[in-house]
Design an enzyme around this catalytic site. Structure first.
Site, mmCIF file in Angstrom:
data_model
loop_
_atom_site.group_PDB
_atom_site.id
_atom_site.type_symbol
_atom_site.label_atom_id
_atom_site.label_comp_id
_atom_site.label_asym_id
_atom_site.label_seq_id
_atom_site.Cartn_x
_atom_site.Cartn_y
_atom_site.Cartn_z
ATOM 1 N N TYR A 56 0.861 -1.187 0.000
ATOM 2 C CA TYR A 56 0.000 0.000 0.000
ATOM 3 C C TYR A 56 0.894 1.233 0.000
ATOM 4 O O TYR A 56 2.088 1.147 0.304
ATOM 5 C CB TYR A 56 -0.965 0.007 1.188
ATOM 6 C CG TYR A 56 -0.373 -0.236 2.545
ATOM 7 C CD1 TYR A 56 0.172 0.798 3.304
ATOM 8 C CD2 TYR A 56 -0.373 -1.519 3.103
ATOM 9 C CE1 TYR A 56 0.700 0.574 4.559
ATOM 10 C CE2 TYR A 56 0.152 -1.752 4.361
ATOM 11 C CZ TYR A 56 0.690 -0.695 5.094
ATOM 12 O OH TYR A 56 1.209 -0.921 6.336
ATOM 13 N N HIS A 103 5.993 -0.708 1.305
ATOM 14 C CA HIS A 103 5.928 0.394 0.351
ATOM 15 C C HIS A 103 7.024 0.202 -0.686
ATOM 16 O O HIS A 103 8.112 -0.283 -0.354
ATOM 17 C CB HIS A 103 6.123 1.749 1.033
ATOM 18 C CG HIS A 103 5.292 1.933 2.253
ATOM 19 N ND1 HIS A 103 3.938 1.736 2.257
ATOM 20 C CD2 HIS A 103 5.628 2.306 3.514
ATOM 21 C CE1 HIS A 103 3.468 1.980 3.479
ATOM 22 N NE2 HIS A 103 4.476 2.317 4.256
#
Length: 342
Positions: A268, A318
């Site tokens: 995400y 990430h």
């Protein structure tokens, strides 16, 4: 044979003739426009008309010399940019689709979440259920500074430039005290999640980035009873913040950022990239500070002495490289101005 006197023709017939002529011209002109438009692939008006309309009505006219939301001439940006999805959650837009809810719950593997609708109802009894967006007056150019936490800010002396913007967006645990010359002193909006929370002054808007239902329960608790002390890590049980200025990052918008802008890279988006996307969708001009590595290639925070730090860059949570490349592309397309520091 009867000879018609055009000068004595009844008025109704004249009106009919004029109406017929106008209609004929209108039909001919419309056919020509459609023929030209669809034969010329460089014209993207019809493809992006709905997004232009959404942008106009949600942000108002822009008084800047160049405005982010202008989609003409840049098909790549227009394809990614969709302002019909509001970045901040309200009671009205809080209903999540089943697909979005499943994806959102998967982010941090919340196995037994509380009832989302009930939590949202309780949430908007504690914080405002409507969002007062940044000034949208047509004669205003809304300038924003997005301040990341990269070590390249150290020694940059960007503080005055950062503070000159109308809105200054910071995130997570980035301090200003002791670093004013490099990072500035002002903060209008501060993004955080429970595990990165800090206390704020009474004038700053707290923007909670929720990755699970428990995060929404935490902000309720942190502003009231202080009963939640642990998520997957120990968290602040109570937080100093103006509850009238608390905002919630919309999970639907979070998913849009992940799919449209990051194209599924990483698990995400990082808080920094989410802050950048918030500014791109709500501001007219965006200046970006404290993103990326320092001049030696180190990914660390400007207040850290350990230059080998750099949480999440290679963990799969990430994708820092991909986020940074998208940021550079936005700069190349003159949508943002990026200051790389030292």
């Amino acid at each position: 044979m009867t000879n018609f006197d055009f000068n004595n023709m009844p008025l109704v017939k004249g009106n009919r003739a004029r109406t017929f002529a106008i209609l004929s011209c209108g039909i001919t002109f419309t056919m020509l426009v459609f023929s030209y438009t669809f034969s010329d692939p460089s014209l993207d008006f019809f493809k992006y008309a709905s997004r232009l309309s959404d942008s106009f009505f949600s942000k108002g006219l822009c008084a800047c010399q160049q405005c982010i939301a202008e989609l003409e001439g840049d098909p790549w940006f227009a394809e990614h940019f969709n302002q019909s999805i509001h970045p901040l959650m309200t009671r009205e837009n809080s209903i999540l689709s089943e697909e979005t809810f499943r994806w959102w719950q998967w982010l941090q593997s919340e196995t037994q979440p509380a009832n989302f609708s009930e939590v949202v109802e309780e949430l908007f009894q504690v914080i405002p259920d409507e969002v007062l967006y940044m000034d949208a007056s047509p004669d205003r150019c809304r300038t924003c500074s997005v301040v990341g936490n990269s070590g390249n800010l150290k020694g940059s002396r960007y503080g005055h430039l950062i503070d000159s913007s109308d809105f200054i967006i910071r995130m997570n645990q980035g301090p200003t005290r002791g670093f004013e010359e490099d990072v500035g002193t002002k903060t209008t909006h501060h993004l955080m999640y429970p595990e990165s929370a800090i206390n704020l002054d009474n004038t700053t808007s707290l923007i909670l980035v929720p990755f699970k239902t428990l995060d929404l329960q935490w902000i309720i608790s942190a502003l009231t009873t202080g009963t939640i002390k642990h998520t997957y890590l120990p968290v602040m049980s109570k937080i100093k913040a103006n509850r009238d200025k608390v905002l919630i990052y919309n999970p639907t918008f979070l998913k849009y950022v992940y799919e449209s802008w990051l194209e599924g890279h990483g698990r995400y988006p990082s808080t920094g990239f989410l802050g950048l996307m918030l500014a791109v969708h709500l501001c007219d001009e965006v200046s970006v500070f404290g993103f990326g590595a320092d001049q030696y290639g180190n990914w660390h925070h400007y207040w850290e002495k350990n230059h080998m730090a750099g949480a999440h860059r290679h963990t799969g949570v990430h994708n820092g490289d991909y986020e940074y490349n998208v940021t550079l592309l936005l700069q190349d397309k003159h949508k943002i101005q990026m200051f790389k520091g030292r």
